[in-house]
Scaffold this motif. Structure first.
Motif, PDB file in Angstrom:
ATOM      1  N   ILE A  14       0.916  -1.328   0.021  1.00 52.08           N
ATOM      2  CA  ILE A  14       0.120  -0.086   0.021  1.00 52.08           C
ATOM      3  C   ILE A  14       0.730   1.429   0.123  1.00 52.08           C
ATOM      4  O   ILE A  14       0.487   2.265  -0.659  1.00 52.08           O
ATOM      5  N   GLY A  15       1.848   1.315   0.870  1.00 48.48           N
ATOM      6  CA  GLY A  15       2.956   2.395   0.968  1.00 48.48           C
ATOM      7  C   GLY A  15       3.691   2.468  -0.558  1.00 48.48           C
ATOM      8  O   GLY A  15       3.692   3.963  -0.986  1.00 48.48           O
ATOM      9  N   GLY A  16       3.889   1.548  -1.276  1.00 47.49           N
ATOM     10  CA  GLY A  16       4.350   1.657  -2.752  1.00 47.49           C
ATOM     11  C   GLY A  16       3.488   2.241  -3.555  1.00 47.49           C
ATOM     12  O   GLY A  16       3.860   3.062  -4.386  1.00 47.49           O
ATOM     13  N   VAL A  17       2.256   1.887  -3.349  1.00 47.40           N
ATOM     14  CA  VAL A  17       1.201   2.412  -4.464  1.00 47.40           C
ATOM     15  C   VAL A  17       1.121   3.963  -4.303  1.00 47.40           C
ATOM     16  O   VAL A  17       1.090   4.710  -5.164  1.00 47.40           O
ATOM     17  N   PHE A  18       1.004   4.433  -2.905  1.00 47.09           N
ATOM     18  CA  PHE A  18       0.906   5.651  -2.665  1.00 47.09           C
ATOM     19  C   PHE A  18       2.012   6.407  -3.055  1.00 47.09           C
ATOM     20  O   PHE A  18       1.989   7.717  -3.708  1.00 47.09           O
ATOM     21  N   ALA A  19       3.225   5.926  -2.986  1.00 50.40           N
ATOM     22  CA  ALA A  19       4.500   6.341  -3.334  1.00 50.40           C
ATOM     23  C   ALA A  19       4.306   6.823  -4.953  1.00 50.40           C
ATOM     24  O   ALA A  19       4.709   7.804  -5.641  1.00 50.40           O
ATOM     25  N   LYS A  20       3.821   6.078  -5.760  1.00 51.66           N
ATOM     26  CA  LYS A  20       3.782   6.152  -6.985  1.00 51.66           C
ATOM     27  C   LYS A  20       2.756   7.345  -7.694  1.00 51.66           C
ATOM     28  O   LYS A  20       3.072   7.942  -8.446  1.00 51.66           O
TER      29      LYS A  20
END
Ligand code: PM9
Length: 458
Positions: A422-428
């Motif tokens: 989830i953190g990675g998707v937000f970063a994108k």
């Protein structure tokens, strides 16, 4: 690097999930009218729509289910639940209901008359709608700190006692059939209420002779926050703290789908015998006989077991630790959230994250859509789609103070790698956020519109 608490359980059964490809996600969303509630769950990879009824039951709960007594009246399951409710809540009477809003419906049906007002810190949408459906007006009197996302007040769910006193005096006691408080304050970021505040709210209501009901869906998370943060409570057990909370009230409505970790169920509990008798009559009319209240006997047993597990402190330390871990991941990526994180969810400040989208074009909805398109994540808008209403006098649209997207974490369901994803998707999304566009309604029902509205991109 933030700490992820090891789960105080191991996994005995798994449910497959899959990430469908991006073009398929785009088609699914169009078919759903850009409303995440309209998606098929098979098309969702990580489902953070709600923590309500989505938790994983324990082996104890599943075995309790096998002992369910399905007698129409006087089932053993009812008495086992009665014992658990009594142990934690301590009110004289209770009736099971099929979920929290059914308890709210009974409370509102029995006590709210057209033109009356019901104060609370903040009513959640179903409570708000049940009061409005009876011609009443919900009033939200939470402290001002609640509207400042970066203010790290430890109890941002507190009610403003001065506002409450003024409200009672100006509205007139005769126009206030009862008062409430929601623990934790879901509509305001899942923020806890302190024991001191609950006591003062209770004293204020009692001074004016106003009955006091607690919306108790997430009482265990609230009690654990009190243990962690409020001076004088560190040595008390969560159960003792919960009992003290309820000792200040005249009753409570409960959605067992939250802190009792079941997939369905709720109850309404109170001290007043006349109210209890009237509740039984309402229950028989709409839900079922007072010893099953719209549920199967096995559901009652699962709630009884879940209520006890919900106050277990190893579980609560893991639960609140997991939420804090996700919150820290987002903060590391400079995603604005409500701080400090609440118990059951991380609330992203979509208004601040997407300042180019005006409230009338639903920034929270836009971010929710983006999360699904980018990563198959389903979140819930808690902003103008849910809470903007036209002013009854002027007809002007009244917008809520915050445009939020809630990432609600189902209990005992997702692991650390899901949180990292989830953190990675937000970063994108953060890297290309200027490209995110607003939305408009193409259909909206008059009440609780977030469930069934349809949208189009602008
Ligand atoms: N809350 C939630 O996702 C489920 C419905 S909206 C997707 O947060 C409070 C504080 C709630 C709540 C439900 C209810 C109603 C009452 N008070 O859903 O009817 O958060 O069991 O409970 C949801 P029921």
């Amino acid at each position: 690097m933030s700490f992820y608490p090891p789960e105080p359980f191991r996994i005995k059964m798994v449910e497959p999930i899959r990430l469908i490809d991006r073009p398929a996600r785009q088609i699914a969303l169009q078919d759903a009218g850009y409303n995440l509630f309209g998606l098929h769950s098979d098309d969702v990879f990580i489902d953070l729509l709600t923590d309500s009824g989505t938790g994983a039951m324990s082996q104890n709960q599943w075995s309790a289910i096998m002992e369910g007594d399905e007698s129409y009246a006087g089932a053993r399951s009812f008495f086992r639940l009665k014992e658990a409710v009594n142990e934690i809540f301590g009110f004289r009477f209770f009736v099971p209901t099929h979920q929290g809003r059914a308890a709210e419906n009974i409370l509102a049906a029995l006590l709210v008359k057209p033109g009356q007002y019901i104060p609370s810190n903040m009513h959640f949408d179903t409570t708000d709608a049940n009061i409005r459906a009876r011609g009443g007006s919900p009033a939200n009197l939470v402290i001002e700190e609640a509207f400042d996302p970066t203010n790290r007040h430890p109890f941002k769910g507190n009610m403003d006692i001065q506002k409450l006193r003024r409200f009672i005096t100006e509205t007139g006691v005769e126009n206030i059939p009862f008062g409430m408080i929601t623990i934790t304050n879901n509509a305001g970021g899942g923020q806890p209420v302190s024991m001191e505040n609950i006591r003062k709210v209770s004293e204020t209501y009692r001074e004016f002779g106003i009955p006091f009901f607690i919306d108790a869906c997430r009482f265990a998370e609230n009690a654990y926050f009190i243990k962690m943060r409020e001076p004088g409570y560190g040595e008390k057990s969560t159960l003792e703290i919960a009992r003290e909370i309820f000792s200040f009230a005249d009753g409570a409505t409960m959605s067992a789908k939250k802190d009792a970790i079941v997939n369905i169920g709720g109850f309404f509990t109170m001290n007043d015998e006349t109210l209890y008798q009237a509740a039984c009559n309402e229950l028989i009319l709409r839900e079922g006989f007072p010893t099953y209240g719209g549920l199967a006997g096995r559901d009652l047993d699962a709630i009884a077991a879940g209520l006890r597990e919900g106050v277990d402190e190893d579980y609560l330390a893991y639960r609140l630790g997991q939420t804090a871990y996700l919150a820290n991941l987002l903060l590391d990526n400079r995603i604005p959230i409500i701080e400090p994180p609440g118990g059951h969810a991380v609330y992203v400040d979509a208004g601040k994250f997407l300042p180019h989208i005006p409230q009338s074009q639903f920034p929270g909805q836009a971010l929710s859509v983006e999360l699904y398109i980018e990563g198959g994540i389903r979140a819930c808008e808690i902003g103008s789609v849910m809470f903007a209403y036209p002013d009854p006098d002027t007809g002007d649209m009244m917008f809520p103070k915050l445009e939020l997207v809630r990432l609600a974490i189902p209990r005992r369901v997702y692991t650390q790698s899901h949180m990292d994803y989830i953190g990675g998707v937000f970063a994108k999304i953060a890297k290309q956020k200027e490209k995110v566009k607003g939305y408009k309604f193409i259909y909206a029902p008059p009440m609780l519109r977030h469930f069934t509205a349809r949208f189009a991109p602008i």
